[in-house]
Design a protein around this motif. Structure first.
Motif, PDB file in Angstrom:
ATOM      1  N   GLY A 383       0.794  -1.226   0.000  1.00 36.40           N
ATOM      2  CA  GLY A 383       0.000   0.000   0.000  1.00 36.40           C
ATOM      3  C   GLY A 383       0.821   1.268   0.000  1.00 36.40           C
ATOM      4  O   GLY A 383       0.378   2.282   0.551  1.00 36.40           O
ATOM      5  N   TYR A 386      -0.700   4.667  -1.038  1.00 40.14           N
ATOM      6  CA  TYR A 386      -2.152   4.546  -1.036  1.00 40.14           C
ATOM      7  C   TYR A 386      -2.747   4.802   0.343  1.00 40.14           C
ATOM      8  O   TYR A 386      -3.889   5.237   0.460  1.00 40.14           O
ATOM      9  CB  TYR A 386      -2.573   3.157  -1.509  1.00 40.14           C
ATOM     10  CG  TYR A 386      -2.471   2.963  -3.004  1.00 40.14           C
ATOM     11  CD1 TYR A 386      -3.245   3.714  -3.877  1.00 40.14           C
ATOM     12  CD2 TYR A 386      -1.603   2.020  -3.544  1.00 40.14           C
ATOM     13  CE1 TYR A 386      -3.157   3.538  -5.242  1.00 40.14           C
ATOM     14  CE2 TYR A 386      -1.513   1.838  -4.916  1.00 40.14           C
ATOM     15  CZ  TYR A 386      -2.285   2.600  -5.755  1.00 40.14           C
ATOM     16  OH  TYR A 386      -2.194   2.417  -7.110  1.00 40.14           O
ATOM     17  N   THR A 387      -1.993   4.473   1.384  1.00 41.39           N
ATOM     18  CA  THR A 387      -2.488   4.632   2.747  1.00 41.39           C
ATOM     19  C   THR A 387      -1.496   5.452   3.562  1.00 41.39           C
ATOM     20  O   THR A 387      -0.308   5.535   3.229  1.00 41.39           O
ATOM     21  CB  THR A 387      -2.679   3.262   3.423  1.00 41.39           C
ATOM     22  OG1 THR A 387      -1.429   2.571   3.456  1.00 41.39           O
ATOM     23  CG2 THR A 387      -3.690   2.423   2.645  1.00 41.39           C
ATOM     24  N   THR A 389      -0.643   4.737   6.595  1.00 45.14           N
ATOM     25  CA  THR A 389       0.166   3.809   7.381  1.00 45.14           C
ATOM     26  C   THR A 389       0.854   2.810   6.458  1.00 45.14           C
ATOM     27  O   THR A 389       0.412   2.571   5.330  1.00 45.14           O
ATOM     28  CB  THR A 389      -0.714   3.049   8.386  1.00 45.14           C
ATOM     29  OG1 THR A 389      -1.688   2.279   7.672  1.00 45.14           O
ATOM     30  CG2 THR A 389      -1.416   4.021   9.317  1.00 45.14           C
ATOM     31  N   THR A 392      -0.503  -2.905   5.708  1.00 42.95           N
ATOM     32  CA  THR A 392      -1.589  -3.227   4.791  1.00 42.95           C
ATOM     33  C   THR A 392      -1.989  -4.681   4.988  1.00 42.95           C
ATOM     34  O   THR A 392      -1.177  -5.517   5.379  1.00 42.95           O
ATOM     35  CB  THR A 392      -1.157  -3.026   3.326  1.00 42.95           C
ATOM     36  OG1 THR A 392       0.038  -3.781   3.079  1.00 42.95           O
ATOM     37  CG2 THR A 392      -0.901  -1.554   3.037  1.00 42.95           C
ATOM     38  N   TYR A 523     -13.403   3.761  -1.165  1.00 44.05           N
ATOM     39  CA  TYR A 523     -12.002   4.141  -1.290  1.00 44.05           C
ATOM     40  C   TYR A 523     -11.579   5.012  -0.110  1.00 44.05           C
ATOM     41  O   TYR A 523     -10.486   4.829   0.444  1.00 44.05           O
ATOM     42  CB  TYR A 523     -11.782   4.886  -2.602  1.00 44.05           C
ATOM     43  CG  TYR A 523     -10.337   4.966  -3.035  1.00 44.05           C
ATOM     44  CD1 TYR A 523      -9.850   4.126  -4.021  1.00 44.05           C
ATOM     45  CD2 TYR A 523      -9.449   5.863  -2.438  1.00 44.05           C
ATOM     46  CE1 TYR A 523      -8.524   4.180  -4.417  1.00 44.05           C
ATOM     47  CE2 TYR A 523      -8.126   5.923  -2.824  1.00 44.05           C
ATOM     48  CZ  TYR A 523      -7.665   5.079  -3.815  1.00 44.05           C
ATOM     49  OH  TYR A 523      -6.344   5.133  -4.187  1.00 44.05           O
ATOM     50  N   ARG A 526     -10.798   3.033   3.091  1.00 41.83           N
ATOM     51  CA  ARG A 526      -9.653   2.113   3.116  1.00 41.83           C
ATOM     52  C   ARG A 526      -8.336   2.763   2.708  1.00 41.83           C
ATOM     53  O   ARG A 526      -7.280   2.312   3.125  1.00 41.83           O
ATOM     54  CB  ARG A 526      -9.940   0.923   2.202  1.00 41.83           C
ATOM     55  CG  ARG A 526     -11.066   0.048   2.705  1.00 41.83           C
ATOM     56  CD  ARG A 526     -11.503  -0.945   1.640  1.00 41.83           C
ATOM     57  NE  ARG A 526     -12.500  -1.890   2.153  1.00 41.83           N
ATOM     58  CZ  ARG A 526     -13.790  -1.610   2.244  1.00 41.83           C
ATOM     59  NH1 ARG A 526     -14.242  -0.426   1.843  1.00 41.83           N
ATOM     60  NH2 ARG A 526     -14.635  -2.507   2.728  1.00 41.83           N
ATOM     61  N   PHE A 527      -8.411   3.788   1.871  1.00 38.54           N
ATOM     62  CA  PHE A 527      -7.194   4.382   1.344  1.00 38.54           C
ATOM     63  C   PHE A 527      -7.286   5.900   1.413  1.00 38.54           C
ATOM     64  O   PHE A 527      -8.316   6.461   1.802  1.00 38.54           O
ATOM     65  CB  PHE A 527      -6.972   3.932  -0.112  1.00 38.54           C
ATOM     66  CG  PHE A 527      -7.079   2.455  -0.323  1.00 38.54           C
ATOM     67  CD1 PHE A 527      -6.062   1.606   0.090  1.00 38.54           C
ATOM     68  CD2 PHE A 527      -8.200   1.901  -0.908  1.00 38.54           C
ATOM     69  CE1 PHE A 527      -6.161   0.240  -0.091  1.00 38.54           C
ATOM     70  CE2 PHE A 527      -8.317   0.535  -1.100  1.00 38.54           C
ATOM     71  CZ  PHE A 527      -7.296  -0.293  -0.684  1.00 38.54           C
ATOM     72  N   SER A 528      -6.199   6.542   1.045  1.00 36.25           N
ATOM     73  CA  SER A 528      -6.161   8.002   1.036  1.00 36.25           C
ATOM     74  C   SER A 528      -6.675   8.504  -0.307  1.00 36.25           C
ATOM     75  O   SER A 528      -6.063   8.258  -1.349  1.00 36.25           O
ATOM     76  CB  SER A 528      -4.724   8.490   1.275  1.00 36.25           C
ATOM     77  OG  SER A 528      -4.646   9.894   1.149  1.00 36.25           O
TER      78      SER A 528
END
Length: 672
Positions: A383, A386-387, A389, A392, A523, A526-528
């Motif tokens: 990730g 995408y995240t 943190t 993942t 989205y 779960r993700f940025s």
């Protein structure tokens, strides 16, 4: 004179007369085969072996040739594998302590050739392609029809698949050792930064990353092979640098839009020496930079020209046809297929964004859509970018399936661009054939039904669903295509039939727009969303144009109004990374103003004009609307049912969609 039937035969005495050395009165012809072997001819009996026909001889020669080619290929593969293993043992990384670096095995001095130096061709640009109409076409080199048989029908597909998987796994193990030994050429970039940028690229991209075959690129990066170049390396660095938070990558540490500009300058410098030669690494670099120049920099003309030159290089190198001479290794065949199909998808997506006609046509190449290296399919998803943190969930990346499904839907995109949006003056003629729209809609539904159940979590809710950023983008793209393929039917005027067709199209467009908002919600949870791929930004804009039409009729109490606020907020956040998102948002604001309302950055809504929703008690004025709660992951999602369509004035909706006749940029907001 012997007759034609007895030609090639000899008249001999019978066996009894020959033993007695007497003159034989029963002279009979002897077949050429028995005469050559000096044996008694038994013509007419079961003991006589008939002579093979010319067709049988030709067939046996072809089979022999195919076996010899396969045998030569196996010898080459075994030789290469043995040479790699011996080199790895002789020069590979020894058991050394961390921080110990060996001397690089190669000197990299040939990336920029001297202007007067002769150009050396390598296996990444084996031959130039000329068709049968060209004077450069070699008629004598043309193979027989049997010899042009699909090479994949001769080779053992299972063996090639296992071989590629093994080679990829081995190369992935060698990557950290090549880095520690200092063999990887980062073009004077800090190895740690270079490694970080490469990992971002491999984990982030969907179709642009797949056109670069990672095992060959990383292997040749360590040994100066033909599938690596500093031009391609700097193109990769430029593309992903905007997602890296390091301030040293920016010209202005405080401005993220300046990230990676030094890589672009280096790319431009190296391109001067490669632009006039067809090389695989050059066309790969042009394609990925073209994609970034459009979405990130809004340099539409430069992006289009870079991509066009890359497509011409593909044809020039003959990558659009399967090789029909000699043999080709499984790795080279995989590289050719990934480049061609990746470029095909880039062409269709870029044409969709810019509203231009496609360049690469499916009918012009015969490379099958089947990728054999499945190593990336079950590799754990990373990730990166995408995240917020680094942790993942342990889910597979499914890169091979995602790439295959993107290529499949790109074929449908070509039909939409060619048959529904062919250009000014042609659209009205094509739109009369309703069967085209029904066929495209059917193809889209079949494509979605072919998705693995764990990938389409909206149609198949299940606990083991794999929700990835790329799969969400792919589902969003599907809904975009539903809207684009159904929108023209709403404004088509063909009497009584139009009412039914238009109502079905309005329902399809609204359902697709709502599903895009649902995807945006998932989205965000779960993700940025601020670092989402640009494909999601484009889908957000297309969804917003549908919601804006409903809002103009139903007012601010409708679900469509909440969805419109979401789309506008997401476009506002994407302006940080994508210049094209800023253009899309400006066009959306212009469109809403034409419909009779405006939304400011602080979500203040101003109504103006004679709108139908005013009759329901919404007079002109200003309201402040709060954003939907689902932007906060801890709150429940928004109900996205099509309740707004229950009492909708169909004629008013039709007029709302007819606005595209005056604002033709609304469905293709980036047309130059």
């Amino acid at each position: 004179m012997p007759n034609r039937r007895s030609r090639g035969r000899a008249a001999v005495a019978c066996l009894s007369c020959r033993q007695k050395k007497l003159k034989c009165d029963s002279i009979k012809p002897k077949c050429g085969n028995c005469f050559a072997k000096g044996v008694e001819c038994q013509q007419g009996t079961v003991l006589h072996k008939p002579r093979p026909t010319n067709s049988r001889i030709a067939q046996l020669e072809l089979e022999n040739k195919a076996l010899r080619q396969r045998y030569t290929q196996l010898l080459d593969e075994v030789s290469v594998k043995g040479r790699e293993e011996s080199e790895s043992l002789r020069e590979g990384p020894s058991f050394q302590t961390p921080g110990t670096v060996n001397t690089p095995r190669h000197q990299y001095t040939n990336d920029i050739p001297h202007p007067e130096a002769p150009i050396e061709r390598n296996r990444s640009s084996v031959s130039l392609y000329h068709g049968a109409t060209s004077t450069a076409y070699d008629e004598t080199a043309k193979s027989s029809p049997q010899d042009t048989e699909n090479i994949e029908s001769i080779a053992d597909l299972d063996r090639s698949r296992h071989l590629l998987f093994t080679q990829t796994a081995k190369q992935r193990q060698l990557e950290p050792f090549d880095l520690a030994a200092g063999r990887l050429d980062f073009d004077d970039v800090d190895p740690e930064i270079g490694k970080e940028l490469l990992l971002m690229y491999w984990s982030r991209q969907l179709y642009t990353a797949q056109i670069i075959y990672r095992p060959a690129f990383m292997r040749d990066m360590a040994c100066g092979g033909p599938y690596f170049s500093k031009l391609l390396l700097n193109a990769i660095f430029f593309v992903v640098s905007k997602h890296n938070p390091r301030p040293e990558l920016r010209s202005d540490p405080e401005d993220i839009t300046t990230a990676g500009w030094k890589f672009r300058q280096r790319f431009t410098e190296l391109l001067r020496y490669s632009f006039d030669r067809s090389e695989i690494t050059t066309l790969q670099a042009l394609l990925i930079v073209s994609n970034a120049l459009f979405s990130r920099c809004d340099e539409r003309s430069t992006s289009w020209l870079y991509a066009g030159n890359a497509f011409n290089m593909i044809i020039d190198l003959g990558l659009h046809v399967l090789p029909s001479m000699n043999s080709i290794s499984a790795e080279e065949l995989e590289i050719r297929k990934r480049i061609l199909w990746g470029a095909y998808s880039i062409d269709k997506v870029q044409c969709l964004y810019q509203g231009r006609p496609p360049i690469l046509r499916r009918v012009n190449f015969n490379v099958p859509l089947r990728f054999l290296d499945e190593y990336d399919e079950l590799e754990q998803f990373q990730g990166l970018t995408y995240t917020a943190t680094t942790e993942t969930p342990a889910v597979p990346s499914m890169n091979v399936t995602l790439l295959t499904k993107l290529c499949e839907v790109s074929i449908i995109i070509e039909r939409i661009l060619s048959e529904i949006y062919p250009g000014p003056g042609l659209e009205a003629k094509q739109i009369q054939n309703v069967n085209i729209f029904a066929d495209i809609k059917s193809n889209l539904k079949k494509w979605r039904a072919s998705l693995p159940p764990e990938m389409d979590y909206l149609l198949h809710p299940r606990s083991d669903s794999v929700i990835l950023p790329q799969s969400l983008c792919l589902l969003a793209l599907y809904n975009v295509l539903i809207i684009l393929s159904q929108r023209p039917l709403i404004t088509e005027n063909n009497g009584r039939q139009r009412s039914l067709t238009a109502h079905e199209s309005v329902n399809s467009c609204t359902t697709a727009a709502n599903q895009i908002v649902q995807i945006l919600q998932d989205y965000c949870e779960r993700f940025s969303i601020d670092s989402a791929p640009y494909m999601l930004s484009y889908a957000t804009y297309i969804s917003a144009t549908v919601h804006a039409r409903i809002v103009a009729l139903k007012g601010k109490t409708s679900n469509a109004f909440q969805s419109l606020l979401v789309c506008r907020t997401i476009l506002q956040g994407h302006k940080r990374l994508y210049k094209a998102a800023e253009v899309a948002m400006d066009n959306l604001d212009k469109f809403m103003s034409h419909l009779g309302f405006n939304i400011t950055d602080d979500n203040s809504v101003t109504w103006s004009g004679d709108l139908s929703h005013q009759a329901a008690g919404y007079g002109p004025g200003e309201d402040v609307i709060a954003l939907p709660e689902w932007l906060d992951p801890v709150n429940p999602p928004l109900d996205l049912m099509n309740s707004d369509l229950l009492d909708l004035d169909l004629e008013a909706v039709t007029q709302g969609f007819s606005v595209d006749g005056e604002f033709n940029f609304l469905m293709h907001p980036f047309r130059a």
